[in-house]
Write an enzyme that holds these catalytic residues in place. Structure first.
Site, short mmCIF file in Angstrom:
data_model
loop_
_atom_site.label_atom_id
_atom_site.label_comp_id
_atom_site.label_asym_id
_atom_site.label_seq_id
_atom_site.Cartn_x
_atom_site.Cartn_y
_atom_site.Cartn_z
N GLY A 141 0.96 -1.30 0.00
CA GLY A 141 0.04 -0.18 -0.04
C GLY A 141 0.44 1.61 0.00
O GLY A 141 0.51 2.37 0.19
N PRO A 190 6.71 12.44 -4.94
CA PRO A 190 6.71 13.38 -2.63
C PRO A 190 4.78 13.42 -2.58
O PRO A 190 4.66 13.48 -1.61
CB PRO A 190 6.80 14.84 -3.37
CG PRO A 190 7.49 14.53 -4.43
CD PRO A 190 7.54 13.27 -4.97
N LYS A 191 4.45 12.93 -3.35
CA LYS A 191 2.92 12.64 -3.45
C LYS A 191 3.38 11.37 -2.37
O LYS A 191 2.40 11.14 -0.85
CB LYS A 191 2.30 12.42 -4.80
CG LYS A 191 0.46 12.66 -4.40
CD LYS A 191 0.13 12.01 -6.09
CE LYS A 191 -1.29 12.63 -5.50
NZ LYS A 191 -1.96 12.62 -7.11
N THR A 192 3.48 9.70 -2.94
CA THR A 192 3.25 8.32 -2.25
C THR A 192 4.41 8.41 -1.24
O THR A 192 3.35 8.46 0.10
CB THR A 192 3.64 7.13 -3.09
OG1 THR A 192 5.07 7.70 -3.70
CG2 THR A 192 3.05 7.37 -4.16
N GLY A 229 9.38 3.98 5.15
CA GLY A 229 7.99 3.52 5.72
C GLY A 229 7.88 3.43 6.86
O GLY A 229 7.19 3.27 7.60
N GLU A 230 8.86 3.56 8.06
CA GLU A 230 8.70 3.92 9.49
C GLU A 230 9.40 4.56 10.11
O GLU A 230 9.21 5.58 10.73
CB GLU A 230 10.08 3.36 10.13
CG GLU A 230 10.89 1.84 9.34
CD GLU A 230 10.11 0.28 9.23
OE1 GLU A 230 8.94 -0.01 9.89
OE2 GLU A 230 9.81 -0.15 8.23
#
Lengths: 328, 745
Positions: free
Chosen positions: B469, B635-637, B707-708
């Site tokens: 996702g 930059p969007k995701t 991710g983190e």
């Protein structure tokens, strides 16, 4: 899944008739709670009698200036009904504090009364629960009881009733119109739900086969100073830790009428009329509200993880009343 | 250039598939004659199964088989067969292996029937008798039985102390010490764990599994059931959220494959939401922090101890305390990390494992120290800013944390903050401003990608990674399209299939760097080959040109110095008589750089809360999260990832709580009604800033994972803001109204 029969009732008489000849049956309307309970094996009815096609969806004036809410009107249609919004805003606020728009579109006024507790142990078949399986024991009393009752509990059950709508109905002195095998009856809302005692499996006083047809809201002057304060662990889509339905009728700063009902603290909406009456004719002050709060919680008892609710409920009562006293 | 996509906000290439419901998830695949499995879970936490009565259930028409420890045999014997890529020290859990119950909700039977409803009903009438033994489920109570966390998990580094923190603490003029308790949290991705095993006519298995690593699952199944890799194809094209829960094969995969092989049928096993609480989770922890400083704020000592829970059969480890020694300049550091065995399933990496818990304690303690020093909390961080990795005494490949502090503080308006708690008010609400630092590893793993360029100018790139996702499909497509100078719509990226080249597990924030590097590499190789062909075509304008002298853009090659001289890639392919060019490339981090540098992303999080003074309710009204994570691919995701992480952090700080009933040794709020995750109404303004961070060392793309890092500092910043608002510090998460009011601990 467990097999069950499904019957659609054509009218109230048909529903009552069906109910009188079947055993281990459930009436179903919106089904927002019952279907979940069936999937979890908490409820295992042999028969479902569907009420949803019966024409009990009207919201209309009563002869004495009150309002009658059809049992099958949805929570959404009730909350956004103009007459309810104008004359009983407390009810609108309470309904809209509960569930989600999707659920409120499905859930009915009658069904709301029959919501079952959200006690973790009631839902978990691996643990004893007197409400689910009488005599098996209560896991919550010595377990995790954050969402459990502090008033009217018994050694057999400390579950709460989860409804928001019912808290407002209790505050508004609603009447429940019921048709059963022996005809029609009217039940004061305060008497409709029961305390667990030694039979926590029963949430209310209805006889098998009784059908709730409508709710009557008596005329009052409680449309100006009302609020429904709901404290919960997230800001939406959570059941009340403590909720307060509060309404005042004021003459200047003198209390002419006052209603305070609590949710999330007992097996039924919690109201002590004598504590309210004691404030009539007195000034709408924080000090007086505190007295009421102390009286309402006088018999409260905590079980560990829910003990904080006693102090929280008092604060919530004072806050709710202070807010509504300020409102113009 | 027209086809420069890296660094540009690009919409998800799989967006339309997702919003139209075309994207298929593990439980949505079907097969002829599909059968359905339903898992029976244990009701006790410790003991043995005395009797399991299947008779009534087996007599139901349409029930095919019920698998239990009594009728499953012939499986692999040794632990190593059950170990997966994310395994920890110890003996992995084996479903239906023996009669022993090691945790509550342990799977004890799988019912397989012709319909799901029948399987579920049959499961409900199985009668199980247990011999119950006493269980251990209370972490804090069992700390006396803790032991040193062992090595065994890939990437786990035991903490190392330096200097003499005890003595420094004794002698320091300003000091604080505190304890932090976190209960377990569950990942609760929206998509429930499910496996659909399709038994192909030739007896091979096609397995659609919810997983963050198809090769991991393929290897796991092959080893346990004695199959060759060719006999098992694992696919996971889409995932409805992972957060780490799919890093290890879950038991429904084992059960579905077992049933399929035994029954020679296709089988689907989907867990229930309640059963989502029956496997890995973020471990409960108890942390102790002691900090001391000289009056000017210079840290004299850091002592950080963490106790984490683990299961009876494995020793799950994560890096909780090492961050203390990493992020601040300090000579005297004592770090200790112990485990406590409980009757629970083995914990599992959950978004920013270790750091999310550790930083809450570190950053709360730094805040507490700032008040003891009467110093601005941000000034204290800057005073002790570590220019180098303090644990490994190495420089960072890049560290733009100062910029995070500066830009975050400016955007938030931190300079307008009054230091005193309870100094800002609005009606019934006390207003508080808090901040915290965050860090996460910027890792890269070995990864392989392949690519096929066809004569029509279309490029297909593949690697067996997954998209949980986060936008893997999109960023890989961007990298491939830009590298070869193709319009993005001409590029397809494939993932989640063991027929594709192997990628590492999708976790640890290393997918963008690892798979991105492999994609860039394989596309560069194809580009070189195209250029070779281009030089050779008749009258080529590039006959004497070097690759460096041309641009690949919008499907064309052109001379940089004379852009009118062009050749399209399709022309090159046509004129060269090429049907396709196919390549494969493997990349791994530079081993010399690995030795010389530390690689980390950083963040500074600023939070405003409104706390009702009488009722204790907390609203997070404003968050600014400033992130330093190298070059931002999309930059969007990227922004979405950080927004989601901040939401998660708010949820962690205020709501999430997997409650163990110690009478039963069982998670008792095991549903999404009572396990609260933040809802829309809990979330207000969130501002994300990506600060400029140039990194020439880390990888050719100059990127770090995202991710983190967005989660790491959030809970600490929220907790600190609550203290600033109220003057009452809540050490234990979640920060609920009763704790804020001091009515509960």
């Amino acid at each position: 899944m467990n097999t069950f029969s499904y019957t659609r009732a054509n009218d109230v008489a048909d529903a009552v008739q069906n109910g009188s000849v079947k055993t281990n049956f459930k009436f179903i309307a919106g089904g927002t709670n019952l279907l979940d309970l069936m999937k979890e094996n908490v409820e295992r009815p042999d028969h479902l009698i569907d009420l949803s096609r019966i024409t009990l969806k009207e919201i209309e004036d009563t002869a004495d200036g009150g309002l009658r809410l059809g049992a099958l009107a949805t929570n959404a249609n009730t909350a956004y009904n103009q007459k309810v919004e104008e004359r009983y805003p407390l009810l609108s606020k309470a309904i809209l504090a509960g569930a989600s728009p999707q659920l409120r579109n499905m859930a009915t006024n009658g069904g709301n009364l029959f919501q079952r507790t959200r006690c973790y142990y009631f839902y978990d078949l691996a643990t004893p629960c007197n409400k689910r399986e009488p005599g098996s024991g209560c896991s919550a009393i010595n377990g995790y009881n954050r969402i459990h009752a502090i008033l009217g509990t018994s050694e057999h059950c400390i579950a709460t009733h989860p409804s928001d709508m019912c808290v407002a109905l209790a505050a508004l002195d609603a009447k429940v119109n019921v048709t059963g095998i022996h005809g029609e009856k009217v039940i004061d809302f305060a008497d409709f739900h029961r305390l667990p005692g030694d039979q926590p499996q029963f949430d209310n006083i209805l006889e098998p086969g009784d059908v709730v047809t409508s709710l009557d809201l008596p005329k009052n002057n409680l449309s100006k100073h009302v609020t429904y304060l709901k404290l919960r662990d997230r800001q939406s889509y959570a059941f009340a830790i403590v909720s307060v339905a509060a309404a005042l009728e004021l003459d200047g700063d003198v209390i002419k009428d006052i209603r305070v009902a609590l949710g999330g603290v007992a097996h039924k909406p919690w109201r002590i009329k004598s504590a309210e009456i004691a404030l009539i004719g007195k000034a709408a002050t924080v000090e007086n509200f505190k007295v009421l709060a102390e009286n309402l919680l006088a018999d409260a008892k905590g079980f560990g993880s829910n003990t904080f609710k006693i102090e929280l409920a008092k604060r919530a009562i004072v806050r709710a009343l202070t807010e509504v006293a300020k409102a113009i | 250039m027209k086809t420069d996509y890296i660094g540009k906000p690009t919409s998800r290439v799989d967006g339309a598939l997702k919003v139209t419901g075309t994207a298929k998830y593990a439980a949505e695949f079907s097969a002829d004659g599909l059968t359905y499995g339903y898992v029976v879970s244990s009701t006790i936490a410790q003991g043995t199964i005395k009797k399991i009565d299947l008779e009534e259930a087996l007599n139901l028409k349409g029930v095919l088989q019920i698998f239990t420890h009594e009728n499953v045999s012939g499986l692999a014997w040794f632990d190593r067969s059950y170990k997966d890529e994310d395994a920890v020290a110890g003996s992995p859990f084996r479903p239906l292996y023996d009669k022993k119950i090691r945790y509550s909700m342990q799977p004890i039977a799988l019912v397989v029937a012709e319909t799901f409803e029948l399987a579920r009903y049959a499961a409900s009438i199985i009668k199980v008798e247990y011999t119950t033994e006493s269980h251990i489920s209370d972490l804090k109570e069992n700390i006396p039985n803790s032991f040193k966390a062992p090595k065994g998990k890939v990437g786990f580094k035991p903490p190392v102390s330096r200097g003499d923190a005890k003595e420094a603490f004794e002698n320091a003029p300003v000091k604080i010490a505190s304890e932090y308790i976190h209960s377990a949290e569950h990942h609760n991705p929206m998509e429930i764990y499910a496996t659909t095993v399709v038994m192909e006519p030739d007896g091979k298995l096609t397995v659609y599994d919810k997983t963050q690593g198809v090769s991991n699952c393929q290897a796991y199944i092959s080893k346990i059931f004695g199959l060759s890799a060719k006999e098992v194809r694992v696919m996971s094209p889409f995932m409805g959220g992972g957060f780490g829960s799919g890093l290890r094969p879950q038991y429904q995969l084992f059960l579905a494959v077992l049933a399929s092989l035994e029954l020679k049928r296709s089988v689907k096993v989907s867990l229930t939401r309640q059963q989502m609480f029956s496997f890995g989770h973020r471990p409960a922890s108890v942390q102790q922090m002691a900090l001391s400083a000289s009056p000017d704020g210079t840290l004299q000592s850091i002592a950080h101890t963490a106790y984490g829970e683990t299961s009876m059969f494995e020793d799950y480890t994560e890096v909780v305390v090492n961050w203390s020694g990493l992020v601040y300049q300090c000579e005297n550091v004592e770090q200790k990390y112990d485990l406590v065995k409980l009757n629970t399933y083995t914990p599992l990496d959950m978004r920013a494992p270790g750091a999310a818990s550790g930083f809450h304690a570190i950053e709360s303690a730094m805040d507490e120290l700032a008040y003891a020093l009467k110093m601005d909390p941000l000034a204290l961080r800057l005073k002790n800013y570590a220019e180098r990795d303090q644990n490994d005494k190495k420089p960072f490949s890049s560290k733009a944390l100062r910029a995070c502090y500066a830009e975050g503080a400016a955007k938030f308006g931190w300079d307008k903050r009054s230091i005193e708690p309870r100094s800002m008010r609005e009606g019934n609400n006390l207003i508080g401003w808090g901040m915290a630092t965050g860090s996460w590893d910027a890792m890269q793993m070995k990864a392989t990608a392949n690519a096929v360029l066809t004569a029509d100018g279309k490029l297909t790139v593949g690697s067996g990674t997954s998209d949980i996702g986060t936008g893997t499909y999109t960023i890989m497509t961007q990298i491939a399209a830009e590298t070869l100078g193709l319009p993005i719509e001409n590029v397809t990226f494939k993932l989640g299939d063991t027929l594709l080249p192997e990628a590492p597990l999708e976790g640890g924030s290393w997918t963008a760097t690892s798979v991105g590097s492999a994609v860039q590499s394989v596309c560069t190789t194809i580009k070189e080959q195209v250029f070779k062909l281009a030089k050779k075509v008749k009258n080529s304008p590039f006959a004497n040109a070097d690759l460096k002298e041309v641009n690949f853009d919008n499907g064309e090659i052109s001379l940089k110095l004379n852009p009118s001289k062009t050749l399209s890639i399709t022309d090159v392919m046509k004129q060269s008589g090429k049907v396709s060019i196919e390549e494969e490339a493997t990349t791994m981090p530079n081993p010399i750089h690995m030795l010389e540098y530390s690689f980390n992303s950083h963040s500074a999080v600023f939070v405003e809360v409104k706390v009702d003074e009488d009722l204790g309710t907390v609203v997070v009204s404003r968050v600014v999260s400033a992130i330093a994570a190298g070059k931002i691919l999309n930059p969007k995701t990227a922004r979405s990832q950080i927004l989601g992480a901040v939401v998660w952090g708010i949820s962690m700080a205020l709501e999430e709580d997997s409650v163990v009933d110690n009478n039963f040794g069982r998670f008792i709020n095991h549903n999404l009604s009572e396990y609260h995750v933040a809802v829309n109404k809990d979330i207000n303004d969130i501002e994300v800033i990506f600060v400029e961070e140039k990194d020439d060392v880390i990888n050719p793309l100059g990127i770090k994972g995202l991710g983190e890092i967005g989660l790491v500092g959030v809970a600490g910043a929220v907790a600190n803001a609550v203290f600033h608002a109220t003057g009452h510090r809540v050490y234990n998460l979640p920060i609920t109204m009763d704790k804020v009011l001091g009515l509960s601990e």
